[in-house]
Design a protein around this motif. Structure first.
Motif, mmCIF file in Angstrom:
data_model
loop_
_atom_site.group_PDB
_atom_site.id
_atom_site.type_symbol
_atom_site.label_atom_id
_atom_site.label_comp_id
_atom_site.label_asym_id
_atom_site.label_seq_id
_atom_site.Cartn_x
_atom_site.Cartn_y
_atom_site.Cartn_z
ATOM 1 N N VAL A 1 0.830 -1.215 0.000
ATOM 2 C CA VAL A 1 0.000 0.000 0.000
ATOM 3 C C VAL A 1 0.866 1.268 0.000
ATOM 4 N N ASP B 1 10.518 2.565 6.360
ATOM 5 C CA ASP B 1 10.026 1.240 6.752
ATOM 6 C C ASP B 1 11.068 0.615 7.664
ATOM 7 N N SER C 1 0.333 -4.734 9.899
ATOM 8 C CA SER C 1 -0.126 -5.980 9.278
ATOM 9 C C SER C 1 -1.343 -5.738 8.409
ATOM 10 N N VAL D 1 -3.961 4.963 6.815
ATOM 11 C CA VAL D 1 -4.488 3.982 5.858
ATOM 12 C C VAL D 1 -4.564 2.599 6.512
#
Ligand code: NAD
Length: 306
Positions: A12, A33, A78, A116
């Motif tokens: 995403v 990340d 997750s 999101v």
């Protein structure tokens, strides 16, 4: 400088970055990340797409990138596995996201935060609870994706371009969401009042929109193109003060009697974040369903401590 920092460079996050690059909306996109190898690879691949689109600078970021970003987007955590619903992700993702939200606002108190990660409504609520004074700057993508699926299916059914269909799914981004049929329009025609669809057709269509994610996840483990495009659309609306109306998840403060819960109803989006609402008239049946959706979300929110 228009700059966006994206936390989470998985399917995403990377697709959102790609959509922002394709729209040439921001001058800089920073991606971060915990998986360093992944984020390096995603950034390289994204950089190589830029010559085909525009001039976006894409970089591997750190939280310091939030300092001069107007928007931070959280896509970390997750994702649903086949058979899981979005609310099943609450324990794992609330811990991850709590930490990320603190780090973002530590760097920039004026930043607009888009969440999101699922369950998006409960995590948006958590962010608002952590930083109540930032409530207009905090939103979840909510049902923008569900509404796009709804418009796509309505467009197919009516053989009309989905961009000429104004129809929303509201409430939870999840199982208790509902179709806002009473204001669904194409051109100047009310889809409900003109009775162009039978009740069974309407039910089938909503069912297909609501359950699309399960079908996609069954086939390819994740959904990302549409949410990436939708989030980039939201980013564009904020960076360029577009004043578009989108059903983002945000704090209810007495609207329709709802308090202390985040869910999606159509809101005006501009450079200040949630800029306001237009007059919304739900039918009695819709209001009842919306109340049930709000109740579901309130119950789940009680499971997280912050
Ligand atoms: P993914 O597994 O591909 O990517 C998640 C990434 O988050 C991974 O790369 C992981 O390393 C990273 N991450 C985990 N903890 C982190 C941390 N503390 N800091 C930084 N990065 C961290 O998953 P995905 O398919 O990209 O989905 C991401 C989220 O988006 C999921 O929660 C999914 O349910 C959600 N989603 C939401 C919508 C929506 O409409 N709101 C639609 C699709 C997916």
């Amino acid at each position: 400088m228009k700059k966006v920092t994206i936390i989470g460079a998985g399917m995403v996050g990377a697709t959102t970055a790609y959509s922002i690059i394709a729209k040439d909306t921001a001058e800089t996109v920073a991606l971060l990340d915990i998986n360093e190898k992944l984020v390096q690879a995603q950034v390289m691949d994204l950089q190589h797409s830029v010559p085909f689109f525009g001039s976006t600078q894409v970089k591997v970021g750190t939280y310091e990138d939030c300092r001069d970003s107007q928007i931070a987007i959280i896509c970390a955590g997750s994702a649903q596995k086949p058979g899981q619903n979005r609310l099943d992700l609450i324990q794992q993702n609330s811990t991850i996201i709590h930490d990320i939200i603190s780090k973002i606002f530590e760097q920039n108190n004026d930043i607009i935060l888009i969440i999101v990660t699922n369950p998006v409504d409960v995590l948006t609520y958590m962010a608002v609870k952590m930083f109540p004074e930032k409530k207009k700057h905090i939103m979840g993508t909510g049902t923008i994706l569900d509404s796009a699926r709804f418009r796509h299916l309505l467009g197919e059914k009516l053989n009309i371009n989905p961009r000429s269909i104004h129809a929303y799914i509201v409430g939870e981004h999840g199982n208790s969401e509902l179709p806002f049929w009473s204001t669904a329009m194409t051109g100047s025609m009310s889809i409900n009042e003109c009775r162009i669809l039978s009740e069974t057709e309407k039910e089938d269509l909503f069912y297909a929109a609501k359950n699309a994610a399960y079908t996609i996840i069954e086939g390819k483990q994740a959904t990302y193109y549409a949410i990436g495009a939708g989030t980039a659309h939201l980013v564009n609306a904020i960076l360029k003060n577009k004043r578009v109306i989108l059903p983002v998840s945000h704090l209810m403060e007495g609207e329709f009697g709802f308090q202390d819960v985040c869910l999606s109803i159509p809101a005006v989006i501009g450079s200040e974040g949630i800029a306001g609402h237009v007059c919304i008239q739900f039918s009695e049946k819709e209001l009842l369903q919306l109340r049930q959706s709000a109740e579901t979300l309130k119950q789940v929110a009680k499971e997280i401590s912050f």
